[in-house]
Design a protein around this motif. Structure first.
Motif, PDB file in Angstrom:
ATOM      1  N   THR A  59     -10.893   4.027  -3.353  1.00  0.00           N
ATOM      2  CA  THR A  59     -11.517   4.614  -2.179  1.00  0.00           C
ATOM      3  C   THR A  59     -12.771   5.435  -2.484  1.00  0.00           C
ATOM      4  OG1 THR A  59      -9.869   6.346  -2.374  1.00  0.00           O
ATOM      5  CG2 THR A  59      -9.438   4.652  -0.763  1.00  0.00           C
ATOM      6  N   LEU A  91       1.102   3.995  -2.876  1.00  0.00           N
ATOM      7  CA  LEU A  91       0.763   5.382  -2.510  1.00  0.00           C
ATOM      8  C   LEU A  91       1.870   6.331  -2.960  1.00  0.00           C
ATOM      9  CD1 LEU A  91      -1.270   7.192  -0.864  1.00  0.00           C
ATOM     10  CD2 LEU A  91       0.289   6.890   1.058  1.00  0.00           C
ATOM     11  N   SER A 122      -1.293   3.892   8.563  1.00  0.00           N
ATOM     12  CA  SER A 122       0.074   3.360   8.504  1.00  0.00           C
ATOM     13  C   SER A 122       0.875   4.012   7.374  1.00  0.00           C
ATOM     14  CB  SER A 122       0.044   1.845   8.307  1.00  0.00           C
ATOM     15  OG  SER A 122      -0.425   1.540   7.012  1.00  0.00           O
ATOM     16  N   ALA A 123       0.175   4.555   6.384  1.00  0.00           N
ATOM     17  CA  ALA A 123       0.865   5.179   5.249  1.00  0.00           C
ATOM     18  C   ALA A 123       0.727   6.703   5.273  1.00  0.00           C
ATOM     19  CB  ALA A 123       0.290   4.629   3.950  1.00  0.00           C
ATOM     20  N   LEU A 173     -11.210  -2.707  -1.849  1.00  0.00           N
ATOM     21  CA  LEU A 173     -11.620  -1.793  -0.775  1.00  0.00           C
ATOM     22  C   LEU A 173     -10.535  -0.767  -0.480  1.00  0.00           C
ATOM     23  CD1 LEU A 173     -13.610  -1.237   1.790  1.00  0.00           C
ATOM     24  CD2 LEU A 173     -11.874  -2.532   3.024  1.00  0.00           C
ATOM     25  N   ILE A 174      -9.281  -1.231  -0.405  1.00  0.00           N
ATOM     26  CA  ILE A 174      -8.232  -0.309   0.044  1.00  0.00           C
ATOM     27  C   ILE A 174      -7.675   0.552  -1.089  1.00  0.00           C
ATOM     28  CG2 ILE A 174      -7.591  -1.652   2.068  1.00  0.00           C
ATOM     29  CD1 ILE A 174      -5.291  -2.819   0.571  1.00  0.00           C
ATOM     30  N   GLN A 184     -16.057   8.930   0.522  1.00  0.00           N
ATOM     31  CA  GLN A 184     -15.542   7.570   0.758  1.00  0.00           C
ATOM     32  C   GLN A 184     -16.436   6.914   1.789  1.00  0.00           C
ATOM     33  OE1 GLN A 184     -11.441   7.238   1.934  1.00  0.00           O
ATOM     34  NE2 GLN A 184     -10.680   8.259   0.103  1.00  0.00           N
ATOM     35  N   ASN A 185     -17.032   5.785   1.429  1.00  0.00           N
ATOM     36  CA  ASN A 185     -18.003   5.159   2.317  1.00  0.00           C
ATOM     37  C   ASN A 185     -17.725   3.658   2.409  1.00  0.00           C
ATOM     38  OD1 ASN A 185     -21.535   4.399   1.921  1.00  0.00           O
ATOM     39  ND2 ASN A 185     -20.314   4.474   3.768  1.00  0.00           N
ATOM     40  N   SER A 186     -17.688   3.132   3.632  1.00  0.00           N
ATOM     41  CA  SER A 186     -17.548   1.686   3.832  1.00  0.00           C
ATOM     42  C   SER A 186     -18.435   1.304   4.994  1.00  0.00           C
ATOM     43  CB  SER A 186     -16.110   1.304   4.200  1.00  0.00           C
ATOM     44  OG  SER A 186     -15.191   1.952   3.387  1.00  0.00           O
ATOM     45  N   TYR A 214       0.844  -1.204   0.000  1.00  0.00           N
ATOM     46  CA  TYR A 214       0.000   0.000   0.000  1.00  0.00           C
ATOM     47  C   TYR A 214       0.879   1.253   0.000  1.00  0.00           C
ATOM     48  CZ  TYR A 214      -3.595   3.362   1.314  1.00  0.00           C
ATOM     49  OH  TYR A 214      -4.433   4.449   1.332  1.00  0.00           O
ATOM     50  N   ILE A 215       1.908   1.233   0.868  1.00  0.00           N
ATOM     51  CA  ILE A 215       2.792   2.407   0.951  1.00  0.00           C
ATOM     52  C   ILE A 215       3.504   2.623  -0.388  1.00  0.00           C
ATOM     53  CG2 ILE A 215       4.870   3.329   2.077  1.00  0.00           C
ATOM     54  CD1 ILE A 215       3.883   1.945   4.654  1.00  0.00           C
ATOM     55  N   ASN A 264      -1.857   8.486   5.214  1.00  0.00           N
ATOM     56  CA  ASN A 264      -2.743   8.830   4.104  1.00  0.00           C
ATOM     57  C   ASN A 264      -4.204   8.949   4.560  1.00  0.00           C
ATOM     58  OD1 ASN A 264      -3.366   9.270   1.381  1.00  0.00           O
ATOM     59  ND2 ASN A 264      -3.940   7.123   1.114  1.00  0.00           N
ATOM     60  N   LEU A 295     -22.470  -2.317   1.201  1.00  0.00           N
ATOM     61  CA  LEU A 295     -23.165  -1.110   1.650  1.00  0.00           C
ATOM     62  C   LEU A 295     -24.648  -1.345   1.905  1.00  0.00           C
ATOM     63  CD1 LEU A 295     -21.514   1.686  -0.485  1.00  0.00           C
ATOM     64  CD2 LEU A 295     -20.988   0.954   1.818  1.00  0.00           C
ATOM     65  N   TRP A 316     -19.024  -0.933   8.596  1.00  0.00           N
ATOM     66  CA  TRP A 316     -18.295  -0.818   9.854  1.00  0.00           C
ATOM     67  C   TRP A 316     -16.896  -1.449   9.848  1.00  0.00           C
ATOM     68  CZ3 TRP A 316     -18.407   2.016  14.071  1.00  0.00           C
ATOM     69  CH2 TRP A 316     -17.799   1.557  15.226  1.00  0.00           C
ATOM     70  N   ASP A 317     -16.801  -2.772   9.688  1.00  0.00           N
ATOM     71  CA  ASP A 317     -15.498  -3.434   9.804  1.00  0.00           C
ATOM     72  C   ASP A 317     -14.512  -2.996   8.716  1.00  0.00           C
ATOM     73  OD1 ASP A 317     -16.046  -4.795  12.124  1.00  0.00           O
ATOM     74  OD2 ASP A 317     -16.916  -6.510  11.101  1.00  0.00           O
ATOM     75  N   PRO A 318     -14.927  -3.007   7.440  1.00  0.00           N
ATOM     76  CA  PRO A 318     -13.982  -2.561   6.405  1.00  0.00           C
ATOM     77  C   PRO A 318     -13.512  -1.123   6.611  1.00  0.00           C
ATOM     78  CG  PRO A 318     -15.855  -3.647   5.398  1.00  0.00           C
ATOM     79  CD  PRO A 318     -16.177  -3.500   6.852  1.00  0.00           C
ATOM     80  N   MET A 360     -15.962   2.368  -6.896  1.00  0.00           N
ATOM     81  CA  MET A 360     -16.243   1.102  -6.204  1.00  0.00           C
ATOM     82  C   MET A 360     -16.538  -0.025  -7.195  1.00  0.00           C
ATOM     83  SD  MET A 360     -18.776   1.626  -3.062  1.00  0.00           S
ATOM     84  CE  MET A 360     -18.380   2.640  -1.684  1.00  0.00           C
ATOM     85  N   GLN A 391     -10.625  -1.211   8.979  1.00  0.00           N
ATOM     86  CA  GLN A 391      -9.480  -1.858   8.305  1.00  0.00           C
ATOM     87  C   GLN A 391      -8.794  -0.861   7.373  1.00  0.00           C
ATOM     88  OE1 GLN A 391     -11.213  -5.175   6.221  1.00  0.00           O
ATOM     89  NE2 GLN A 391     -10.890  -6.595   7.887  1.00  0.00           N
ATOM     90  N   LYS A 392      -9.622  -0.183   6.593  1.00  0.00           N
ATOM     91  CA  LYS A 392      -9.078   0.759   5.609  1.00  0.00           C
ATOM     92  C   LYS A 392      -8.395   1.934   6.309  1.00  0.00           C
ATOM     93  CE  LYS A 392     -11.937   3.099   2.907  1.00  0.00           C
ATOM     94  NZ  LYS A 392     -12.917   3.319   1.838  1.00  0.00           N
ATOM     95  N   TRP A 422     -16.587   7.943   5.831  1.00  0.00           N
ATOM     96  CA  TRP A 422     -17.482   7.610   6.939  1.00  0.00           C
ATOM     97  C   TRP A 422     -17.905   6.158   6.876  1.00  0.00           C
ATOM     98  CZ3 TRP A 422     -19.298   9.843   2.475  1.00  0.00           C
ATOM     99  CH2 TRP A 422     -20.405   9.271   1.878  1.00  0.00           C
ATOM    100  N   PHE A 423     -18.402   5.657   8.033  1.00  0.00           N
ATOM    101  CA  PHE A 423     -18.909   4.282   8.074  1.00  0.00           C
ATOM    102  C   PHE A 423     -20.436   4.308   8.041  1.00  0.00           C
ATOM    103  CE2 PHE A 423     -20.203   4.717  12.443  1.00  0.00           C
ATOM    104  CZ  PHE A 423     -19.195   5.423  13.093  1.00  0.00           C
ATOM    105  N   VAL A 463     -16.369   6.596  -3.873  1.00  0.00           N
ATOM    106  CA  VAL A 463     -17.612   5.871  -4.119  1.00  0.00           C
ATOM    107  C   VAL A 463     -17.757   5.561  -5.610  1.00  0.00           C
ATOM    108  CG1 VAL A 463     -20.128   6.050  -4.018  1.00  0.00           C
ATOM    109  CG2 VAL A 463     -18.762   6.833  -2.087  1.00  0.00           C
ATOM    110  N   LEU A 476      -5.010   1.015   7.662  1.00  0.00           N
ATOM    111  CA  LEU A 476      -4.022   0.943   6.586  1.00  0.00           C
ATOM    112  C   LEU A 476      -3.621   2.346   6.128  1.00  0.00           C
ATOM    113  CD1 LEU A 476      -2.719  -1.380   4.985  1.00  0.00           C
ATOM    114  CD2 LEU A 476      -4.414  -0.978   3.218  1.00  0.00           C
ATOM    115  N   GLN A 477      -4.613   3.224   6.003  1.00  0.00           N
ATOM    116  CA  GLN A 477      -4.323   4.604   5.587  1.00  0.00           C
ATOM    117  C   GLN A 477      -3.448   5.299   6.627  1.00  0.00           C
ATOM    118  OE1 GLN A 477      -8.425   5.824   5.017  1.00  0.00           O
ATOM    119  NE2 GLN A 477      -8.241   5.732   2.804  1.00  0.00           N
TER     120      GLN A 477
END
Lengths: 298, 438
Positions: free
Chosen positions: A239, A151, B89-90, A235-236, B73-75, A147-148, B92, A252, B77-79, A244, B82-83, B44-45, A241, B86-87
């Protein structure tokens, strides 16, 4: 003697009839068991398909198959999702990524497989072992560094991190699959081509690749299914919408954090999202089976 | 020279100068942030219904601020977490993200989220009407403010009011106790419809457990470590074991299936249980399902029961945070969006306290008095006002919410299925939680 013979032929015929009857009964019994098992396995899928055609408030009213009233409202609402974009955009995004991933894997994995199967170069077995070792590397160990990296080079929120690696032979499983298949092809075919002055590329393109069709189809089907169903990567990296894909958008419809879920819309879109995978699988079923059967992955 | 050394006139002059500085210089600081323009991202979740509401609010915001565009950006709850992890950690994290105080400790770092204290002090961020308790629950371990709370949530139960009234019983007061709960459920045991039970076994429910701990005088966490006693946890397990063995709660297999289930498939919304643990902000969503499945039946909410030490309610908050690496030229637009989401009446009317009562008192009043506000939304706001003065907000250490939920769930299941004793399960819970704070 004549009477005895008649008796013998009669008893023989009776014996044959009995055996045939038993065989038929056994066949009917086995088929009946298989049909019951098939219905039991398919019931949830059939229930989901029919539930997508009933009003949302009836879905959890019971486990019966036939809806009290029929509606296509779930499909209309589900397709709209948030209005802008609609599910059409999510399907298009998924198809673009899946198609490019299939093309990428077919080109790169077949070339890498040919190199490992037929060419001679220094430390070939070391590179082959390293390549196989990447299968055992857990995806979670690679996720953050990847990911890094993506990015830093500005690829996040584009489809490039999901597609470009496929053109660089990063799916070791498919390379291994190609290697196994190509090794089973008679070496004499290539030797004859060498005598005719064929280059490496000509041997790969004109001889090996056409004979590798079952393995190529297996790779294409599995790559398509895997990419189309991939959730975490999409997902990652995607980002917004608007970018998607289908698996991400399907999530969703449900809201485990306490908001209102739309199970009807979910069922309707799941039914639609299964169709491409099912169609792709059915269209390539014959070659897929051949591909798997000829590589020892029985 | 100290201020006390000055004579009265000099002290008054300094005080007036200081007041002038506060009333003129700080707003000037707010104005000096720069123009509200550029493209910001809001993450947002939530599912489709919350996405629809958020999208409408963003459209309003863009109409008010033509120079700003918002990438959505919409996900779910759990994802989402997670996202975000990860963001983070970078480096971002998007410019504006939805945050929750139970996750805040994981992200409350100046390298991940922007400390907002200076912007609040300058008046750039408007916190008028937000209770101090909600603001305090939005701080990290370093004392900095990392999110602006937009809604609050608290622990409670949802029950079937129609069944209660049919049984000839009255709705308990909001200061009911754990003993009252036992008595009520024992009385309801034989009076629920066939196939239903009096209660979902709530021993694995995080929110109810922390209410039990705090209502019995223990702290849940102290200095970032587990602070409740083994005896308190053992009593909790025994409380639910007695009810389970008396046939008051669902069976262990149903309990496991029901825990954390979607509203649409939950036993309470489908008329299979009388009472279960659910945050009161979910009343409307449950009512909508039961309206279809069992028309005419009405659900209602109560806060978690009180104990010898009074109420043990943890009040949590959802809010908006700003990513630490948001470019400086986008900070004004990010702050404008944050202010709009938390303070604008139109935004609050669209969101309808969906994630819990809206924090700003003026907006609470508007929602209570509006004929458009649903019964469930009004009930939860009024209930929040009742319990808020006695609430005991918890400072959740990093990852503690998930670890506590897992430890309770896994170990109580072992008890309910007869695999281990209560004491063994308690020891195992503490072993599972030993990593918190390390």
């Amino acid at each position: 003697m004549v009477t005895d013979r008649r008796l013998d032929s009669r008893s023989l015929a009776a014996h044959r009839r009995t055996r045939k009857l038993r065989r038929n009964l056994r066949g009917i019994g086995l088929h009946a068991i298989l049909i019951v098992l098939l219905i039991a396995m398919l019931y949830p899928v059939i229930w989901m398909v029919l539930s997508s055609l009933r009003p949302e408030d009836e879905i959890f009213g019971g486990l019966g198959l036939i809806p009290k009233s029929w509606t296509i409202e779930n499909y209309v609402k589900g397709w709209q999702l948030s209005g802008n974009p609609t599910f059409a955009a999510f399907f298009i995004n998924s198809f673009i990524i899946s198609a490019l991933a299939v093309v990428g894997n077919l080109i790169s994995c077949s070339m890498a497989g040919y190199a490992f199967a037929r060419l001679h170069f220094p430390f070939k077995w070391l590179w082959f072992a390293l390549m196989l070792g990447t299968i055992m590397l857990p995806i979670h160990a690679q996720m953050i560094p990847q990911y890094i990296f993506f990015l830093k080079i500005g690829w996040v929120n584009t489809i490039l991190p999901l597609v470009v690696p496929k053109f660089l032979a990063t799916d070791a499983f498919y390379i291994f699959l190609m290697v196994q298949f190509m090794r089973s092809l008679p070496a004499e075919l290539e030797q004859a081509a060498v005598l005719d002055g064929a280059s490496y590329w000509q041997r790969y393109w004109r001889i090996i690749l056409p004979l590798t069709m079952p393995a190529l189809v297996t790779t294409a089907v599995f790559t398509f299914i895997h990419t189309y169903n991939d959730f975490l990567g999409q997902l990652i990296y995607l980002t917004d919408v608007k970018s998607m894909t289908v698996p991400v958008a399907l999530r969703l419809f449900l809201d485990p954090s306490g908001g209102q879920s739309s199970v009807g819309g979910l069922f309707a879109m799941v039914v639609l999202s299964i169709a491409p995978v099912l169609g792709f699988f059915l269209a390539s079923q014959r070659l897929l089976t051949k591909g798997i059967a000829t590589q020892g992955f029985k | 020279m100290k201020l006390t050394d000055l004579n009265g006139a000099a002290a008054r002059r300094i005080a007036v100068a200081a007041a002038l500085l506060i009333t003129t210089a700080l707003p000037a600081l707010a104005d000096s942030l720069g123009p509200v323009e550029g493209e910001i991202t809001f993450s947002w979740f939530g599912g489709q219904s919350r996405a629809d509401k958020t999208h409408r609010i963003i459209e309003l915001f863009k109409a008010d601020n033509p120079g700003v565009s918002v990438v959505e950006q919409n996900s779910d709850w759990d994802p989402y977490w997670q996202k975000l992890t990860l963001q983070a950690s970078a480096n971002n994290i998007p410019c504006t993200v939805m945050m929750q105080n139970r996750w805040l400790a994981t992200f409350a770092d100046p390298n991940i989220l922007l400390p907002l204290d200076d912007y609040v002090a300058s008046g750039a961020i408007d916190v008028k009407g937000i209770p101090e308790s909600a603001m305090n629950s939005s701080r990290g371990a370093d004392g900095h403010l990392y999110q602006i709370p937009s809604s609050v949530f608290f622990n409670g139960v949802i029950f079937n009011r129609t069944w209660l009234e049919k049984a000839g019983l009255k709705v308990p007061p909001s200061n009911w106790t754990w003993d009252d709960m036992t008595n009520l459920l024992e009385q309801m045991k034989g009076k629920v419809p066939e196939g239903a039970v009096a209660a979902h076994n709530m021993a694995m429910e995080n929110d109810m457990f922390v209410s039990w701990v705090q209502s019995h005088g223990d702290k849940v966490f102290d200095n970032g470590k587990v602070a409740f006693s083994k005896a308190t946890l053992a009593q909790w397990f025994e409380y639910w074991e007695k009810l389970r063995k008396d046939g008051v709660t669902d069976t262990p297999d149903v309990m496991v299936e029901e825990n954390g289930s979607l509203i649409e498939t939950s036993d309470i919304a489908n008329g299979r249980t009388f009472m279960t643990a659910r945050p009161p902000n979910r009343l409307d969503s449950h009512q909508k399902v039961i309206d279809a499945v069992r028309p005419g039946e009405q659900l209602a909410v109560l806060p978690a029961p009180a104990g010898p030490a009074g109420g043990g309610w943890d009040v949590g908050s959802n809010g908006i945070a700003i990513g630490a690496h948001c470019p400086a030229n986008l900070i004004p637009a990010s702050i404008a969006w944050l202010n709009f989401f938390t303070q604008d009446s139109r935004a609050a009317k669209i969101y309808e306290s969906d994630l819990g009562p809206v924090t700003v008192d003026r907006l609470q009043e508007e929602q209570i008095s509006s004929p458009d506000t649903s019964r469930g939304q009004k009930d939860q706001i009024l209930m929040f006002r009742q319990i808020a003065p006695q609430a005991k907000p918890i400072l959740w250490p990093a990852n503690s919410s998930g670890l506590l939920a897992q430890a309770l769930s896994r170990n109580y299941q072992a008890v309910a299925f007869g695999q281990v004793s209560v004491d063994e399960a308690v020891d195992q819970v503490f072993a599972d939680l030993s990593s918190i704070g390390n």
